[in-house]
Design a protein around this motif. Structure first.
Motif, PDB file in Angstrom:
ATOM      1  N   THR A  33       6.204 -20.786 -18.340  1.00 10.13           N
ATOM      2  CA  THR A  33       5.754 -19.499 -17.810  1.00 10.13           C
ATOM      3  C   THR A  33       4.984 -19.698 -16.513  1.00 10.13           C
ATOM      4  O   THR A  33       4.084 -20.535 -16.411  1.00 10.13           O
ATOM      5  CB  THR A  33       4.848 -18.792 -18.840  1.00 10.13           C
ATOM      6  N   GLY A  34       5.341 -18.900 -15.527  1.00  9.20           N
ATOM      7  CA  GLY A  34       4.617 -18.921 -14.260  1.00  9.20           C
ATOM      8  C   GLY A  34       4.912 -20.112 -13.379  1.00  9.20           C
ATOM      9  O   GLY A  34       4.300 -20.283 -12.343  1.00  9.20           O
ATOM     10  N   GLY A  35       5.843 -20.955 -13.758  1.00  8.25           N
ATOM     11  CA  GLY A  35       6.164 -22.124 -12.943  1.00  8.25           C
ATOM     12  C   GLY A  35       7.638 -22.174 -12.615  1.00  8.25           C
ATOM     13  O   GLY A  35       8.387 -21.217 -12.802  1.00  8.25           O
ATOM     14  N   SER A  36       8.039 -23.307 -12.086  1.00 10.94           N
ATOM     15  CA  SER A  36       9.443 -23.479 -11.693  1.00 10.94           C
ATOM     16  C   SER A  36      10.264 -24.164 -12.772  1.00 10.94           C
ATOM     17  O   SER A  36      11.436 -24.476 -12.541  1.00 10.94           O
ATOM     18  CB  SER A  36       9.506 -24.307 -10.405  1.00 10.94           C
ATOM     19  N   GLN A  37       9.653 -24.416 -13.940  1.00  8.48           N
ATOM     20  CA  GLN A  37      10.387 -25.144 -14.959  1.00  8.48           C
ATOM     21  C   GLN A  37      11.571 -24.342 -15.484  1.00  8.48           C
ATOM     22  O   GLN A  37      12.609 -24.901 -15.828  1.00  8.48           O
ATOM     23  CB  GLN A  37       9.456 -25.514 -16.117  1.00  8.48           C
ATOM     24  N   ARG A  38      11.413 -23.018 -15.532  1.00 13.05           N
ATOM     25  CA  ARG A  38      12.494 -22.196 -16.062  1.00 13.05           C
ATOM     26  C   ARG A  38      13.705 -22.186 -15.134  1.00 13.05           C
ATOM     27  O   ARG A  38      14.796 -21.839 -15.537  1.00 13.05           O
ATOM     28  CB  ARG A  38      12.012 -20.770 -16.311  1.00 13.05           C
ATOM     29  N   LYS A  39      13.482 -22.522 -13.877  1.00  9.26           N
ATOM     30  CA  LYS A  39      14.606 -22.592 -12.959  1.00  9.26           C
ATOM     31  C   LYS A  39      15.414 -23.865 -13.153  1.00  9.26           C
ATOM     32  O   LYS A  39      16.500 -23.994 -12.618  1.00  9.26           O
ATOM     33  CB  LYS A  39      14.098 -22.509 -11.515  1.00  9.26           C
ATOM     34  N   ASP A  40      14.818 -24.791 -13.878  1.00  4.29           N
ATOM     35  CA  ASP A  40      15.551 -26.023 -14.170  1.00  4.29           C
ATOM     36  C   ASP A  40      16.799 -25.684 -14.984  1.00  4.29           C
ATOM     37  O   ASP A  40      16.772 -24.840 -15.880  1.00  4.29           O
ATOM     38  CB  ASP A  40      14.647 -26.983 -14.945  1.00  4.29           C
ATOM     39  N   GLY A  41      17.887 -26.350 -14.662  1.00  6.84           N
ATOM     40  CA  GLY A  41      19.165 -26.006 -15.285  1.00  6.84           C
ATOM     41  C   GLY A  41      19.211 -26.232 -16.775  1.00  6.84           C
ATOM     42  O   GLY A  41      20.108 -25.708 -17.444  1.00  6.84           O
ATOM     43  N   PHE A  42      18.275 -26.999 -17.333  1.00  9.61           N
ATOM     44  CA  PHE A  42      18.320 -27.311 -18.762  1.00  9.61           C
ATOM     45  C   PHE A  42      17.040 -26.913 -19.482  1.00  9.61           C
ATOM     46  O   PHE A  42      16.780 -27.408 -20.576  1.00  9.61           O
ATOM     47  CB  PHE A  42      18.575 -28.815 -18.964  1.00  9.61           C
ATOM     48  N   PHE A  43      16.240 -26.017 -18.909  1.00 10.54           N
ATOM     49  CA  PHE A  43      14.994 -25.641 -19.564  1.00 10.54           C
ATOM     50  C   PHE A  43      15.265 -24.945 -20.895  1.00 10.54           C
ATOM     51  O   PHE A  43      14.694 -25.312 -21.935  1.00 10.54           O
ATOM     52  CB  PHE A  43      14.166 -24.723 -18.647  1.00 10.54           C
ATOM     53  N   TYR A  44      16.119 -23.943 -20.876  1.00  9.25           N
ATOM     54  CA  TYR A  44      16.381 -23.196 -22.114  1.00  9.25           C
ATOM     55  C   TYR A  44      17.215 -24.023 -23.096  1.00  9.25           C
ATOM     56  O   TYR A  44      17.053 -23.884 -24.318  1.00  9.25           O
ATOM     57  CB  TYR A  44      17.094 -21.884 -21.791  1.00  9.25           C
ATOM     58  N   ALA A  45      18.060 -24.873 -22.581  1.00  6.38           N
ATOM     59  CA  ALA A  45      18.790 -25.778 -23.481  1.00  6.38           C
ATOM     60  C   ALA A  45      17.827 -26.723 -24.178  1.00  6.38           C
ATOM     61  O   ALA A  45      17.951 -26.984 -25.385  1.00  6.38           O
ATOM     62  CB  ALA A  45      19.847 -26.561 -22.693  1.00  6.38           C
ATOM     63  N   ASN A  46      16.856 -27.224 -23.445  1.00  9.50           N
ATOM     64  CA  ASN A  46      15.851 -28.096 -24.058  1.00  9.50           C
ATOM     65  C   ASN A  46      14.976 -27.329 -25.046  1.00  9.50           C
ATOM     66  O   ASN A  46      14.592 -27.877 -26.095  1.00  9.50           O
ATOM     67  CB  ASN A  46      14.979 -28.731 -22.976  1.00  9.50           C
ATOM     68  N   ALA A  47      14.659 -26.070 -24.726  1.00  8.01           N
ATOM     69  CA  ALA A  47      13.852 -25.265 -25.644  1.00  8.01           C
ATOM     70  C   ALA A  47      14.595 -25.043 -26.958  1.00  8.01           C
ATOM     71  O   ALA A  47      14.018 -25.187 -28.051  1.00  8.01           O
ATOM     72  CB  ALA A  47      13.498 -23.924 -24.993  1.00  8.01           C
ATOM     73  N   LEU A  48      15.876 -24.694 -26.882  1.00  6.93           N
ATOM     74  CA  LEU A  48      16.663 -24.504 -28.105  1.00  6.93           C
ATOM     75  C   LEU A  48      16.841 -25.823 -28.839  1.00  6.93           C
ATOM     76  O   LEU A  48      16.807 -25.867 -30.079  1.00  6.93           O
ATOM     77  CB  LEU A  48      18.022 -23.900 -27.757  1.00  6.93           C
ATOM     78  N   THR A  49      17.014 -26.907 -28.094  1.00  8.26           N
ATOM     79  CA  THR A  49      17.151 -28.221 -28.730  1.00  8.26           C
ATOM     80  C   THR A  49      15.886 -28.595 -29.486  1.00  8.26           C
ATOM     81  O   THR A  49      15.952 -29.095 -30.624  1.00  8.26           O
ATOM     82  CB  THR A  49      17.459 -29.279 -27.659  1.00  8.26           C
TER      83      THR A  49
END
Length: 822
Positions: A256-272
Motif C-alpha cells: 500500500t502506498g508504494g511501488s510494490q503493487r506495480k511489480d509484475g508479480f506482487f499479486y501472484a506472490n500475495a496469492l502464493t
C-alpha cells in the motif's frame, strides 16, 4: 420277384427295424419307378436283414450270461437282508442307550454355558456400573477444588465408552447416585460435559487472544475427550482462520502506498503466500487433529480454511483485476483489428496464372511503409505478456493447492467411492466461490489475452520478416550463413509457440489447454501457413518472364526459402510438442526462480486430464503437419515443373549427343585412340555419356540442394527421378533399330552409371523409378537360349524369379531393338 413279394419282405423286416428305418423303407418303395431301383432297394433290404439277424443272434447268445448274473444278484440280495437285520438289532440294543446318554450330557453342558454367560454378563454390568460410579465421582472430584481439567476430561471419556443402556439403566440409577452426587449418572455426565465445554471454550479463546500456542493445543486436545469434537474443530477452525486473515491482510498492506503493487508479480506472490500459509497449516496441524479427533476429521478444518481462502483469495484477485485494468485491456484486445493480417489476405488485383491454387489462400498485400506507420498497436504487448506471466503463476499455484487439498481429502472421498482410483476434486473446492472467481477473473482473461498475444506476435513476426542474406544458385559464390535457410519469421513465431505452450501447460488448468492449444493450431494453420502460401503464390512464384525462359534467380531462391520455412516450422512444432509431453518445466511462468521438471501426470493429476492434454498436443502437431505437408508438396511440384523439368531433357540430349550404339568394336577402338590423342575423355565412348550427364545433373541439382532442407530436397529428388525415369525410357526406345549387340552392352552400362549417379546419397528405393529402363536393357542383352527360356516360361507377374515391370509385348519389342548385322 414281383412287387407284392417285395412288400411282404419289407413288412417282415420292418418289425425288426426301428420305426424310423421302417418309415424310410416305405418311402423308398413308394418312390421306385424302374426295375433297377427295385433291385437296388431289394439289395438294401437284404443287407439290413443280415444286420438285424446278426444282432438277434448276438442277443440270443448272451442270454445265458445274463441269467447267470441275475442269479448272482439274487444271492447277494439274500445275504444283504441278513446283514440288515443284524445291523438293526445292534442299533436298537447297543447304540440307543449311548445316544440318550449323550443327549442328556449335551443338554447339561448347554445349560451350564447359559448360566456362565448370564453370570459373566452380570459381572460385566456390575463392573461397568462400578466403572461408571468411579467416573462420576472422579469427574465431580476433579472439577472441584483441584480443577484438574485433563483428569476430569479423562473420566468423562471413560464414562462415554460405557454402553448407553447401562448408563441410563435402572440398576445404574439405583447404585451410582450418592450423597455427594445425588443425580442419575446420565444427568451428571451431561451437565459435567456442558460445563467443561464452556470452560474449555473460554480458556481456548483466551489462549488464542494471548497467542499462547501451548494452551491452545492443551484445550484443543480436551474437546474430543468430553464428546464435543465438532465444537473443538469449529473453534480451532476459527482460530487458524484468524491467523490466515491476519497474514493475508499484512501481505496486501505491504504494497500500500508504494511501488510494490506495480511489480509484475506482487499479486501472484500475495496469492502464493496465502495458499502456502493454508497448506502449511493443513500439513503441520493435520497430524494433531488426526491423532486426537480421528482419521478424516481434518476435512472439517480444511472446509473452514477454504471459506477463509475464498474470502482472502477473492480480495487478492479482485484487487489484481482492478489494479491491472483487466476489463479495459480486454476491451482493447477485442477491438484490435489485426490490420496487417487482414490486408495481407485481401484479394489480389492481378493474380498470376498457373499459380498454386487453394480456396483459402491469401492474396497479395500492399506493403508500403506508410500503412505500417499508421497501424495502431492496440494493447501493449509487453503489458499483456506481464499479465499473462502473473496469471500463469496464480493459476499454477492454485492448481498445486487444489491437488494438495484433494490428496488430503482423498480418504474421505474414497470411502464413498472406493472403486475409483483417479484423483477427483473434493466438493469443498468445486463448490468454492474462489473457484468461480478464478474461472471468471483469471482463466477467461488468460485465454483471451493468450489468443491475442499469439496472433499479434505472428502478425509482428511477418511485419519484421527478413530473408536470409547472400543466397545464390551460383556454386562459385559461398553462402556466409549456415543452413537451414529460412526467414526470421519462423524462428520468431516458433519461439512464441514454445513460450505460449509452456506458459499454458504450467497453469495445470484443463480449461486453459482446451482453449489455448486449439487456438495455436488455428492461428498457425490460417495465419502462419496462409502468409507463407500467399508469398509463395504472389511474391515468389518461380515463373519466367517469357514463355520457355527460366525464372529469375532471386525468385527461385525466395521460393525455396519459403518451402524451407514450412519444413523447419513443422520440425519445430514436433520438437516442441514432444519435449512438452516428455518433460514439462514450470520455469517459464515464474519470475526467475527455477523449479524441478514435472511430468504431465504431475501437472494434471485430476481424472483423465493428462490424457486430454496429450491428445490436444498431438492434435496440434498432426493438424499443422497436415497443412504444411500439403503446401510443401505443392511447392516442390512447382519447383520441379518450372525449374527442374525444363532443363532435364536438354541434359539428357547433351549426354547422348553424337553417341552411336551401332558402332563396331574396331570403330570404338579408333574413337578411343582419338580421345587419348586429343586428351578429351568426352570423346571416349565408354565415358562420354556418364561424364556429360554428371556435369549437367550436378549443375542442376547442387545449387538447389545447397539451399533446400534435406527433407524438402528428398521430396524434390523423388519427383525429379520419377520423371527422369520416364524420359530415359523414351530415349532408350528411341534407339530402336539403331543399336547392335555391342551397343546394348554399352547402353546398359551407360544407364547403370546414370542411375548410380542420380541415386547417390539417396534412398535405395529411388532406383525403383528406373526399373523399367534396366529391364529393357536386360532383355536386349539376353542370349538366345535365355530369351527362349523366358518365352517358354508361363506368363505372369513373376517370370524366372524376376518381378517384371514391362509386359510380354514390351519385352519382345526390347529384344527386337537390336539391328541385325548385314
Amino acid at each position: 420277384m414281383n412287387t407284392n413279394s417285395i412288400y411282404r419282405e419289407t413288412e417282415n423286416v420292418q418289425k425288426l427295424l426301428p420305426s424310423n428305418d421302417a418309415e424310410d423303407l416305405v418311402v423308398q418303395m413308394d418312390l421306385v419307378s424302374s426295375m433297377k431301383e427295385i433291385q437296388a432297394t431289394l439289395a438294401n433290404l437284404k443287407e439290413r436283414e443280415i444286420s438285424v439277424t446278426a444282432r438277434l443272434n448276438h442277443l440270443v447268445a448272451s442270454q445265458k450270461d445274463c441269467q447267470r448274473e441275475l442269479s448272482k444278484l439274487d444271492l447277494m440280495r439274500a445275504q444283504l437282508g441278513s446283514h440288515t437285520v443284524a445291523t438293526r438289532s445292534i442299533s436298537n440294543n447297543m447304540l440307543s442307550d449311548a445316544a440318550s446318554t449323550a443327549k442328556r450330557i449335551s443338554g447339561a453342558v448347554q445349560r451350564l454355558d447359559l448360566e456362565q454367560a448370564r453370570v459373566k454378563a452380570t459381572l460385566d454390568v456390575v463392573e461397568q456400573v462400578a466403572e461408571l460410579k468411579a467416573c462420576v465421582l472422579g469427574v465431580t472430584g476433579s472439577m472441584g477444588a483441584p480443577q484438574d481439567w485433563e483428569t476430569a476430561a479423562g473420566y468423562l471419556n471413560r464414562a462415554f465408552k460405557i454402553p448407553k443402556e447401562i448408563v441410563c439403566g435402572s440398576f445404574a440409577a439405583e447404585i451410582v447416585p450418592s450423597a455427594e452426587v445425588p443425580d442419575s449418572p446420565n444427568v451428571t455426565l451431561e451437565h459435567a460435559a456442558e460445563s467443561l465445554c464452556g470452560l474449555f471454550l473460554r480458556e481456548f479463546e483466551k489462549a488464542a487472544k494471548e497467542d499462547n500456542g501451548v494452551k491452545v493445543t492443551r484445550f484443543f486436545k480436551l474437546f474430543p475427550l468430553i464428546g464435543k469434537s465438532e465444537v473443538g474443530l469449529d473453534v480451532y477452525g476459527r482460530y487458524v482462520c484468524q491467523g490466515v486473515a491476519s497474514r493475508a491482510r499484512s501481505n496486501m498492506n505491504a504494497g500500500t502506498g508504494g511501488s510494490q503493487r506495480k511489480d509484475g508479480f506482487f499479486y501472484a506472490n500475495a496469492l502464493t503466500k496465502l495458499i502456502e500459509h493454508i497448506a502449511q497449516i493443513i500439513e503441520h496441524h493435520g497430524g494433531l487433529v488426526e491423532r486426537h479427533y480421528g482419521r478424516g476429521r481434518m476435512v472439517r478444518v480444511i472446509e473452514r480454511l477454504q471459506v477463509e481462502a475464498d474470502s482472502q483469495g477473492g480480495i487478492v484477485i479482485d484487487t489484481w483485476s482492478d489494479e491491472r485494468n483487466i476489463d479495459r485491456r480486454l476491451t482493447d484486445i477485442r477491438s484490435y483489428a489485426f490490420t496487417f493480417l487482414v490486408q495481407s489476405f485481401l484479394p489480389a488485383q492481378n493474380t498470376r496464372p498457373n499459380s498454386i491454387s487453394r480456396t483459402s489462400s491469401p492474396a497479395t498485400f500492399d506493403r508500403n511503409t506508410e500503412s505500417r506507420g499508421q497501424e495502431e498497436d492496440g494493447a501493449d504487448m509487453k503489458d499483456v505478456d506481464t499479465i499473462l506471466n502473473e496469471s500463469a503463476v496464480m493459476l499454477g499455484k492454485w492448481s498445486l493447492y487444489s491437488r494438495f487439498v484433494a490428496n488430503k481429502c482423498k480418504d474421505a472421498i474414497s470411502s464413498s467411492n472406493e472403486t475409483s482410483d483417479l484423483l477427483t476434486m473434493p466438493p469443498l473446492l468445486t463448490n468454492s466461490s474462489l473457484v468461480r472467481k478464478i474461472t471468471d477473473r483469471l482463466i477467461s482473461p488468460f485465454n483471451i489475452m493468450t489468443t491475442f498475444y499469439f496472433r499479434r506476435s505472428v502478425e509482428k513476426a511477418f511485419q519484421l520478416d527478413e530473408q536470409p542474406q547472400d543466397l545464390s544458385l551460383n556454386m562459385t559464390k559461398s553462402i556466409p550463413s549456415n543452413a537451414p535457410y529460412i526467414t526470421s519469421a519462423v524462428d520468431d513465431v516458433m519461439y512464441i509457440v514454445n513460450q505460449v505452450i509452456q506458459r499454458s501447460l504450467a497453469t495445470s488448468q484443463r480449461d486453459v489447454v482446451a482453449s489455448v492449444v486449439p487456438t495455436i493450431a488455428r492461428v498457425l494453420g490460417s495465419d502462419f501457413v496462409g502468409m507463407v502460401q500467399r508469398k509463395m503464390r504472389d511474391e515468389s512464384y518461380p515463373k519466367g518472364a517469357v514463355q520457355g525462359a527460366l525464372p529469375p534467380e532471386h525468385i527461385i531462391v525466395a521460393f525455396l526459402v519459403l518451402i524451407n520455412n514450412l519444413d523447419i516450422a513443422t520440425d519445430y512444432v514436433k520438437r516442441i510438442v514432444q519435449s512438452r509431453l516428455e518433460s514439462l518445466s514450470s520455469t517459464g511462468a515464474t519470475n526467475g526462480s527455477e523449479t524441478p521438471s514435472k511430468t504431465l501426470a504431475d501437472l494434471y493429476p485430476f481424472g483423465h486430464d493428462a490424457v486430454f492434454v496429450t491428445n490436444a498436443m498431438l492434435s496440434l502437431q498432426n493438424s499443422f503437419e497436415t497443412k504444411t505437408s500439403e503446401l510443401i508438396s505443392d511447392g516442390v511440384y512447382v519447383v520441379f515443373k518450372n525449374v527442374m523439368k525444363p532443363r532435364l531433357r536438354p541434359i539428357l540430349a547433351d549426354a547422348f549427343r553424337d553417341i552411336d550404339y551401332s558402332m563396331t568394336e574396331d570403330e570404338l577402338e579408333e574413337l578411343s585412340r582419338e580421345a587419348e590423342a586429343e586428351n578429351d575423355y568426352n570423346l571416349a565412348a565408354d565415358e562420354a555419356v556418364p561424364r556429360r550427364f554428371q556435369q549437367g545433373w550436378e549443375a542442376l541439382t547442387k545449387p538447389i540442394a545447397r539451399i533446400l532442407t534435406e527433407a524438402n530436397y528428398a521430396k524434390l529428388l523423388s519427383t525429379v527421378i520419377s520423371y527422369l525415369g520416364e524420359v530415359l525410357e523414351k530415349r532408350i526406345w528411341g534407339f530402336y533399330g539403331r543399336i547392335n549387340s555391342l551397343g546394348t552392352v554399352r547402353l546398359e552400362r551407360d544407364i547403370a552409371n546414370i542411375v548410380s549417379l542420380v541415386v547417390r546419397g539417396g534412398k535405395y528405393a529411388l532406383r525403383d523409378s528406373f526399373t523399367r529402363c534396366t529391364q529393357i536393357c536386360l532383355v536386349m542383352n539376353m542370349e538366345e537360349d535365355e530369351w527362349e527360356e523366358l518365352q517358354a516360361a508361363e506368363r505372369g507377374a513373376l517370370v524366372d524369379g524376376v518381378e517384371w515391370k514391362i509386359d510380354a509385348e514390351e519385352r519382345a519389342r526390347a529384344k527386337a531393338m537390336i539391328r541385325n548385322p548385314t
